[in-house]
Design an enzyme around this catalytic site. Structure first.
Site, PDB file in Angstrom:
ATOM      1  N   CYS A 114       0.850  -1.192   0.000  1.00  0.00           N
ATOM      2  CA  CYS A 114       0.000   0.000   0.000  1.00  0.00           C
ATOM      3  C   CYS A 114       0.882   1.236   0.000  1.00  0.00           C
ATOM      4  O   CYS A 114       1.902   1.265   0.697  1.00  0.00           O
ATOM      5  CB  CYS A 114      -0.895  -0.037   1.244  1.00  0.00           C
ATOM      6  SG  CYS A 114      -2.030   1.356   1.386  1.00  0.00           S
ATOM      7  N   HIS A 157      -9.266  -3.359  -2.873  1.00  0.00           N
ATOM      8  CA  HIS A 157      -8.293  -2.673  -2.000  1.00  0.00           C
ATOM      9  C   HIS A 157      -8.667  -1.189  -1.891  1.00  0.00           C
ATOM     10  O   HIS A 157      -8.625  -0.612  -0.802  1.00  0.00           O
ATOM     11  CB  HIS A 157      -6.881  -2.860  -2.596  1.00  0.00           C
ATOM     12  CG  HIS A 157      -5.765  -2.174  -1.862  1.00  0.00           C
ATOM     13  ND1 HIS A 157      -4.744  -2.865  -1.233  1.00  0.00           N
ATOM     14  CD2 HIS A 157      -5.485  -0.851  -1.678  1.00  0.00           C
ATOM     15  CE1 HIS A 157      -3.896  -1.997  -0.687  1.00  0.00           C
ATOM     16  NE2 HIS A 157      -4.316  -0.759  -0.945  1.00  0.00           N
ATOM     17  N   GLU A 158      -9.057  -0.583  -3.024  1.00  0.00           N
ATOM     18  CA  GLU A 158      -9.389   0.857  -3.028  1.00  0.00           C
ATOM     19  C   GLU A 158     -10.700   1.137  -2.298  1.00  0.00           C
ATOM     20  O   GLU A 158     -10.792   2.102  -1.531  1.00  0.00           O
ATOM     21  CB  GLU A 158      -9.465   1.401  -4.460  1.00  0.00           C
ATOM     22  CG  GLU A 158      -8.197   1.257  -5.290  1.00  0.00           C
ATOM     23  CD  GLU A 158      -6.933   1.614  -4.550  1.00  0.00           C
ATOM     24  OE1 GLU A 158      -6.957   2.563  -3.749  1.00  0.00           O
ATOM     25  OE2 GLU A 158      -5.924   0.928  -4.758  1.00  0.00           O
ATOM     26  N   HIS A 161     -10.277   1.339   1.306  1.00  0.00           N
ATOM     27  CA  HIS A 161      -9.784   2.634   1.813  1.00  0.00           C
ATOM     28  C   HIS A 161     -10.946   3.597   2.077  1.00  0.00           C
ATOM     29  O   HIS A 161     -10.891   4.397   3.003  1.00  0.00           O
ATOM     30  CB  HIS A 161      -8.810   3.278   0.829  1.00  0.00           C
ATOM     31  CG  HIS A 161      -7.393   2.774   0.927  1.00  0.00           C
ATOM     32  ND1 HIS A 161      -6.688   2.766   2.097  1.00  0.00           N
ATOM     33  CD2 HIS A 161      -6.545   2.263  -0.014  1.00  0.00           C
ATOM     34  CE1 HIS A 161      -5.471   2.285   1.882  1.00  0.00           C
ATOM     35  NE2 HIS A 161      -5.354   1.975   0.598  1.00  0.00           N
TER      36      HIS A 161
HETATM   37  C1  FHF Z   1      -0.405  -0.415  -5.222  1.00  0.00           C
HETATM   38  N1  FHF Z   1       1.604  -1.321  -6.203  1.00  0.00           N
HETATM   39  O1  FHF Z   1      -0.651   0.071  -6.287  1.00  0.00           O
HETATM   40  C2  FHF Z   1       0.815  -1.301  -4.985  1.00  0.00           C
HETATM   41  C3  FHF Z   1       1.660  -0.863  -3.803  1.00  0.00           C
HETATM   42  C4  FHF Z   1      -3.572  -4.656  -4.886  1.00  0.00           C
HETATM   43  O2  FHF Z   1      -4.647   2.087  -2.264  1.00  0.00           O
HETATM   44  O3  FHF Z   1       0.497  -3.034  -7.155  1.00  0.00           O
HETATM   45  O4  FHF Z   1      -2.094   1.661  -1.718  1.00  0.00           O
HETATM   46  F1  FHF Z   1       2.802  -0.644 -10.526  1.00  0.00           F
HETATM   47  C5  FHF Z   1      -3.824   1.991  -3.189  1.00  0.00           C
HETATM   48  C6  FHF Z   1       1.735  -3.726 -12.096  1.00  0.00           C
HETATM   49  C7  FHF Z   1       1.387  -4.446 -10.978  1.00  0.00           C
HETATM   50  C8  FHF Z   1       2.226  -2.437 -11.952  1.00  0.00           C
HETATM   51  C9  FHF Z   1       1.496  -3.875  -9.720  1.00  0.00           C
HETATM   52  C10 FHF Z   1      -3.747  -3.167  -4.789  1.00  0.00           C
HETATM   53  C11 FHF Z   1      -2.460  -2.440  -4.511  1.00  0.00           C
HETATM   54  C12 FHF Z   1      -2.686  -0.954  -4.405  1.00  0.00           C
HETATM   55  C13 FHF Z   1      -1.677   1.320  -4.054  1.00  0.00           C
HETATM   56  N2  FHF Z   1       2.122  -1.959  -8.349  1.00  0.00           N
HETATM   57  C14 FHF Z   1       1.344  -2.164  -7.228  1.00  0.00           C
HETATM   58  C15 FHF Z   1       2.340  -1.881 -10.683  1.00  0.00           C
HETATM   59  C16 FHF Z   1       1.983  -2.576  -9.567  1.00  0.00           C
HETATM   60  C17 FHF Z   1      -1.387  -0.200  -4.106  1.00  0.00           C
HETATM   61  N3  FHF Z   1      -2.553   1.669  -2.965  1.00  0.00           N
HETATM   62  C18 FHF Z   1       2.773  -1.855  -3.572  1.00  0.00           C
HETATM   63  C19 FHF Z   1       2.231   0.540  -3.972  1.00  0.00           C
HETATM   64 ZN    ZN Z   2      -3.675   1.180  -0.366  1.00  0.00          ZN
END
Ligand code: FHF
Ligand code: ZN
Length: 191
Positions: A114, A157-158, A161
């Site tokens: 996250c 996940h969103e 939040h």
């Molecule tokens: C991310 N990053 O985006 C994670 C975190 C499963 O509320 O997954 O906290 F950049 C939102 C391809 C695949 C390209 C994965 C939901 C995760 C949500 C952000 N990166 C990725 C990518 C990723 C959280 N978040 C590790 C930063």
């Molecule tokens: Zn998150």
């Protein structure tokens, strides 16, 4: 431009609040924020921009992570094909709701991370494999979509939040690597 400085971290009370519904039509400030959220995700997935501004690559962001307690999220899930093809899902979702979901669950083999959590948290995060969602876009158009696997996990996940729930709340604290029966583990490449 939004950077990691704008992202509040674990321990901030806003992350534990239930966010307020957004009234339609959006104000100009809300439209601006929505666009900045989606731009943040695109920038964070661009190697050069991410390195220059020290952005952590992300596929989703919720307004409460920017200390704005409103039901607004941005999602940008890139294609899983090697070629430069269209993203699997990319939109700004206003007042998103899960209207139905599969009984079958899934989870990411590497667990979740996250933007608001600066530590590794081990363990499986059980999610519904398929969801049907309803949401409004920034122009006020209503959408109804069916999603599965990774995009479905990201949206869950969103939406968590928006309800003050963090991914680690869903990990079995007694046995983080315990897999519920009939749960399919999804492969996952991160960062
Ligand atoms: C991310 N990053 O985006 C994670 C975190 C499963 O509320 O997954 O906290 F950049 C939102 C391809 C695949 C390209 C994965 C939901 C995760 C949500 C952000 N990166 C990725 C990518 C990723 C959280 N978040 C590790 C930063
Ligand atoms: Zn998150």
């Amino acid at each position: 431009m939004l950077t990691m400085k704008n992202v509040i971290r674990e321990g901030h009370p806003t992350l534990r609040k239930v966010a307020e519904p957004v009234t339609l039509p959006l104000t100009n400030d809300e439209k601006e924020l929505a666009m900045e959220m989606l731009d943040f995700l695109k920038n964070s997935q661009d190697t050069d921009i991410a390195e220059k501004y020290e952005l952590r690559p992300g596929v989703g962001i919720a307004a409460p992570q920017l200390n704005v307690s409103k039901r607004m999220i941005a999602v940008h899930v890139p294609s899983d094909l090697p070629e430069d093809t269209a993203p699997q899902f990319s939109d700004i979702l206003i007042n998103p709701r899960i209207i139905s979901h599969s009984v079958k669950q899934t989870c990411l083999s590497e667990g979740e991370g996250c933007l608001s959590v600066d530590r590794e948290v081990q363990g499986y995060v059980p999610r519904n494999k398929r969801i049907r969602i309803e949401y409004f876009d920034t122009d006020g158009n209503k959408h109804n979509k069916r999603l599965k696997d990774f995009p479905s996990i990201v949206i869950q996940h969103e939406i968590d939040h928006l309800n003050g729930i963090m991914f680690f709340d869903r990990i079995d604290s007694d046995n983080p690597m315990a897999l519920p029966k009939d749960l399919e583990v999804l492969g996952y490449e991160e960062e």
